[in-house]
Scaffold this motif. Structure first.
Motif: not given
Length: 147
Positions: A83-98, A19-27
């Protein structure tokens, strides 16, 4: 019974990781679309992606609302040229927040003044009705080393 519990915990753990991996790619995709929307002056993307009570803390410490952010794009007082984005990180804060962080190398104009440089950005998202909505952001300019 013990084997059943261990298997169940393993499956739940993998499901959570998936779930976290899917949200990471989506975000990450949403974050790139957001940058693209600024470069294209696409206010419709901002209207659909920012919560009604969205606020961004700008690099100078000022705070802008959703309406102000959209107005700056439609009136072209804020124009993102690159604009160039790098060093992207996603931290899930439960199921519905990141919480998403990234480094951005950007250039453009703000109120007629040129700007460029590297910034660290942080966006907080909430998932509502199956869609990720940005609720808050902060941008901080990365100062170059002083010698």
């Amino acid at each position: 019974m013990r084997t059943y519990l261990l298997t169940l915990l393993l499956v739940l753990g993998l499901a959570t990781a998936g779930f976290g991996a899917g949200a990471d790619a989506e975000l990450k995709a949403i974050s790139q679309q957001w940058l693209d929307a600024y470069m294209k002056s696409d206010a419709s993307f901002l209207k659909s992606t920012l919560s009604e009570d969205y606020e961004i803390t700008e690099p100078d410490g000022s705070v802008a609302t959703k309406a102000e952010d959209i107005r700056s794009v439609t009136e072209k007082t804020f124009v993102l040229k690159t604009a160039r984005m790098s060093d992207f990180k996603c931290r899930m804060l439960g199921e519905n927040a990141a919480c998403v962080t990234a480094t951005l190398k950007i250039s453009g104009t703000s109120h007629g003044r040129e700007f460029s440089g590297e910034y660290r950005g942080m966006d907080v998202y909430e998932k509502k009705d199956g869609k990720w909505i940005a609720v808050a952001s902060q941008m901080t300019k990365i100062e170059s080393d002083k010698k």
